[in-house]
Design a protein around this motif. Structure first.
Motif, PDB file in Angstrom:
ATOM      1  N   SER A   3       0.850  -1.184   0.000  1.00 46.41           N
ATOM      2  CA  SER A   3       0.000   0.000   0.000  1.00 46.41           C
ATOM      3  C   SER A   3       0.891   1.241   0.000  1.00 46.41           C
ATOM      4  CB  SER A   3      -0.923   0.002   1.210  1.00 46.41           C
ATOM      5  OG  SER A   3      -0.155   0.083   2.386  1.00 46.41           O
ATOM      6  N   LYS A   4       0.423   2.272  -0.697  1.00 47.06           N
ATOM      7  CA  LYS A   4       1.202   3.507  -0.732  1.00 47.06           C
ATOM      8  C   LYS A   4       1.179   4.167   0.629  1.00 47.06           C
ATOM      9  CE  LYS A   4       1.713   5.213  -5.229  1.00 47.06           C
ATOM     10  NZ  LYS A   4       2.165   6.443  -5.767  1.00 47.06           N
ATOM     11  N   LYS A   5       2.319   4.711   1.028  1.00 47.00           N
ATOM     12  CA  LYS A   5       2.326   5.354   2.333  1.00 47.00           C
ATOM     13  C   LYS A   5       1.830   6.792   2.179  1.00 47.00           C
ATOM     14  CE  LYS A   5       6.955   6.919   3.101  1.00 47.00           C
ATOM     15  NZ  LYS A   5       8.259   6.682   3.580  1.00 47.00           N
ATOM     16  N   VAL A   6       1.134   7.262   3.199  1.00 45.00           N
ATOM     17  CA  VAL A   6       0.549   8.598   3.180  1.00 45.00           C
ATOM     18  C   VAL A   6       1.629   9.610   3.547  1.00 45.00           C
ATOM     19  CG1 VAL A   6      -1.218  10.094   4.161  1.00 45.00           C
ATOM     20  CG2 VAL A   6      -1.692   7.667   3.823  1.00 45.00           C
ATOM     21  N   VAL A   7       1.825  10.585   2.672  1.00 47.90           N
ATOM     22  CA  VAL A   7       2.829  11.620   2.919  1.00 47.90           C
ATOM     23  C   VAL A   7       2.174  12.731   3.738  1.00 47.90           C
ATOM     24  CG1 VAL A   7       4.419  13.243   1.847  1.00 47.90           C
ATOM     25  CG2 VAL A   7       3.949  11.078   0.735  1.00 47.90           C
ATOM     26  N   LEU A   8       2.762  13.032   4.894  1.00 51.34           N
ATOM     27  CA  LEU A   8       2.208  14.060   5.771  1.00 51.34           C
ATOM     28  C   LEU A   8       3.015  15.337   5.693  1.00 51.34           C
ATOM     29  CD1 LEU A   8       1.482  11.984   9.009  1.00 51.34           C
ATOM     30  CD2 LEU A   8      -0.125  12.659   7.234  1.00 51.34           C
ATOM     31  N   LYS A  18      -1.164  16.848   8.305  1.00 55.83           N
ATOM     32  CA  LYS A  18      -2.245  16.345   7.464  1.00 55.83           C
ATOM     33  C   LYS A  18      -1.658  15.718   6.217  1.00 55.83           C
ATOM     34  CE  LYS A  18      -5.572  19.603   9.162  1.00 55.83           C
ATOM     35  NZ  LYS A  18      -6.665  20.474   8.914  1.00 55.83           N
ATOM     36  N   SER A  19      -2.485  14.966   5.520  1.00 54.87           N
ATOM     37  CA  SER A  19      -2.060  14.349   4.271  1.00 54.87           C
ATOM     38  C   SER A  19      -1.707  15.451   3.263  1.00 54.87           C
ATOM     39  CB  SER A  19      -3.198  13.482   3.731  1.00 54.87           C
ATOM     40  OG  SER A  19      -2.968  13.171   2.389  1.00 54.87           O
ATOM     41  N   LYS A  20      -0.624  15.238   2.532  1.00 49.78           N
ATOM     42  CA  LYS A  20      -0.141  16.234   1.572  1.00 49.78           C
ATOM     43  C   LYS A  20      -1.227  16.623   0.560  1.00 49.78           C
ATOM     44  CE  LYS A  20       3.605  16.767  -1.762  1.00 49.78           C
ATOM     45  NZ  LYS A  20       4.756  16.120  -2.368  1.00 49.78           N
ATOM     46  N   LYS A  21      -2.051  15.633   0.171  1.00 52.46           N
ATOM     47  CA  LYS A  21      -3.057  15.939  -0.849  1.00 52.46           C
ATOM     48  C   LYS A  21      -4.245  16.737  -0.302  1.00 52.46           C
ATOM     49  CE  LYS A  21      -5.622  11.572  -0.915  1.00 52.46           C
ATOM     50  NZ  LYS A  21      -5.099  10.737   0.116  1.00 52.46           N
ATOM     51  N   ASP A  22      -4.362  16.845   1.031  1.00 48.75           N
ATOM     52  CA  ASP A  22      -5.427  17.645   1.648  1.00 48.75           C
ATOM     53  C   ASP A  22      -5.014  19.098   1.868  1.00 48.75           C
ATOM     54  OD1 ASP A  22      -6.988  15.390   1.725  1.00 48.75           O
ATOM     55  OD2 ASP A  22      -6.474  14.899   3.803  1.00 48.75           O
TER      56      ASP A  22
END
Length: 89
Positions: A3-8, A18-22
Motif C-alpha cells: 500500500s502507498k504510504k501517506v505523505v504528511l 495532514k495528508s499532503k493531498k489535503d
C-alpha cells in the motif's frame, strides 16, 4: 501488494499534520515569485496550508508563510493567494 504510504505535511497556519493531498502548497519559485502550486510538482521551496481561510489568516498574521519560504511576501501576493484559495473551496 504494497500500500502507498501517506505523505504528511504540517500546515503553517494551524500546525497540524495532514495528508499532503489535503493541503494547498504555496511555492517560492527559483525566480523568487510566490505562487499557489496546484499541481504540487513545481520546482521551488514549498509551504503547506489547509484550504481554509481561517488557517490562511492565522499564517498571514504570524508571518508563518514568509518564515517558511524565507522571503518577504507583498500584500498583493497575499490577496492573490487568498483569492485563489477561495476559488478552490
Amino acid at each position: 501488494m504494497k500500500s502507498k504510504k501517506v505523505v504528511l505535511r504540517q500546515c503553517v497556519g494551524c500546525r497540524e499534520l495532514k495528508s499532503k493531498k489535503d493541503l494547498i502548497r504555496i511555492l517560492k519559485t527559483p525566480e523568487d515569485d510566490v505562487v499557489v502550486d496546484d499541481t504540487g510538482r513545481m520546482n521551488g521551496r514549498g509551504a503547506y496550508i489547509c484550504p481554509s481561510l481561517e488557517c490562511f489568516k492565522k499564517a498571514r498574521k504570524t508571518k508563518a508563510i514568509e518564515r517558511s519560504l524565507d522571503t518577504i511576501i507583498p500584500n498583493e501576493v497575499y490577496e492573490t493567494i487568498e483569492r485563489q484559495m477561495s476559488e478552490l473551496d
